[in-house]
Motif scaffolding. Sequence first.
Motif, PDB file in Angstrom:
ATOM      1  N   LYS A 167       0.827  -1.204   0.000  1.00  0.00           N
ATOM      2  CA  LYS A 167       0.000   0.000   0.000  1.00  0.00           C
ATOM      3  C   LYS A 167       0.869   1.264   0.000  1.00  0.00           C
ATOM      4  O   LYS A 167       0.531   2.271  -0.612  1.00  0.00           O
ATOM      5  CB  LYS A 167      -0.945  -0.012   1.206  1.00  0.00           C
TER       6      LYS A 167
ATOM      7  N   LEU B 194     -10.616  -4.114   6.365  1.00  0.00           N
ATOM      8  CA  LEU B 194      -9.213  -3.755   6.195  1.00  0.00           C
ATOM      9  C   LEU B 194      -8.619  -3.390   7.547  1.00  0.00           C
ATOM     10  O   LEU B 194      -9.198  -2.599   8.290  1.00  0.00           O
ATOM     11  CB  LEU B 194      -9.055  -2.564   5.251  1.00  0.00           C
TER      12      LEU B 194
ATOM     13  N   CYS C 158     -13.528   4.155   0.628  1.00  0.00           N
ATOM     14  CA  CYS C 158     -12.200   3.687   1.020  1.00  0.00           C
ATOM     15  C   CYS C 158     -11.197   4.051  -0.066  1.00  0.00           C
ATOM     16  O   CYS C 158     -11.512   4.002  -1.257  1.00  0.00           O
ATOM     17  CB  CYS C 158     -12.220   2.175   1.229  1.00  0.00           C
ATOM     18  N   VAL C 159      -9.978   4.360   0.336  1.00  0.00           N
ATOM     19  CA  VAL C 159      -8.934   4.750  -0.611  1.00  0.00           C
ATOM     20  C   VAL C 159      -8.614   3.601  -1.578  1.00  0.00           C
ATOM     21  O   VAL C 159      -8.135   3.834  -2.685  1.00  0.00           O
ATOM     22  CB  VAL C 159      -7.670   5.230   0.140  1.00  0.00           C
TER      23      VAL C 159
ATOM     24  N   TRP D 207      -9.770   5.447   5.949  1.00  0.00           N
ATOM     25  CA  TRP D 207      -8.618   5.180   6.831  1.00  0.00           C
ATOM     26  C   TRP D 207      -8.594   6.158   8.001  1.00  0.00           C
ATOM     27  O   TRP D 207      -7.968   5.895   9.027  1.00  0.00           O
ATOM     28  CB  TRP D 207      -7.298   5.167   6.056  1.00  0.00           C
TER      29      TRP D 207
HETATM   30 MO   LIG Z   1      -7.613   1.689   3.883  1.00  0.00          MO
END
Ligand SMILES: [Mo]
Length: 222
Positions: free
Chosen positions: A20, A55, A101-102, A184
């Motif tokens: 990531k 996640l 979400c990213v 996040w």
């Molecule tokens: Mo994330």
Amino acid sequence: MADDDVPFTGKIRDKLIERKQDWARQGRLLTGTTADPDHDRLPPGQRLVKDWPVLDLGAQPDVTEAKFRLDVDGAVANRLSLRLHEFMALPQTEQASDIHCVTQWSRYDNHWKGVSAQALLRIVQPSSEVNHVIFTAHDGYTANIRLHQFDQPDVLLVHQWQGRPISREHGGPVRMLVPRLYLWKSAKWLRRIHFTISDHPGFWERRGYHNDADPWQEERYD
Ligand SMILES: [Mo]
Ligand SMILES: Nc1nc2c(c(=O)[nH]1)N[C@H]1C(S)=C(S)[C@@H](COP(=O)(O)O)O[C@H]1N2
């Protein structure tokens, strides 16, 4: 990893975190466009999902009622250190919102119950110098947002999703929800909310993620 980082270095999924972090360096998933939340429902580069992906860093702490404690501290007039029943006794709000979400998924129409950030602000009363709010979680994860991003009517400390207690994998018993920022920023297994004058970048912010995280501006990476 930095000294002030998560204490679970043995448990966390270093490979996934490295990947990531690489994506952030490469600017992966960026479309280079923006969207207008007044006219569009899906932010740029996102796709809609029906389930709710999980996640985390590889550890899903078991925050029992006995282990639960929520500290609210820093530059505030009234500090709090709440047991779960004390948190549940605070004024409650119900609200629906979309989450983004990213990693490119968005999920519509999530129904939440919890304590609103604005109710919490009325109780603790941050000093006029406070600019940043730092979340710490039971797995050692941290995330930072600006006070004006926290002080919004849709920001909640949630304990229910779709009428049921938030599951352990999604951060129960209590997690943050900042629906207008990439997810996040919404710390799961919430342990502490710290009001500060200076900024303290969180786990992903120290790894190349954007400090402000507005999905409509596609603020994925720094
Ligand atoms: Mo994330
Ligand atoms: N405590 C904690 N909170 C966290 C994380 C984490 O690893 N630990 N991951 C963040 C990230 S990167 C995302 S995308 C969302 C995911 O929330 P979900 O698993 O409920 O979808 O939680 C955020 N909050």
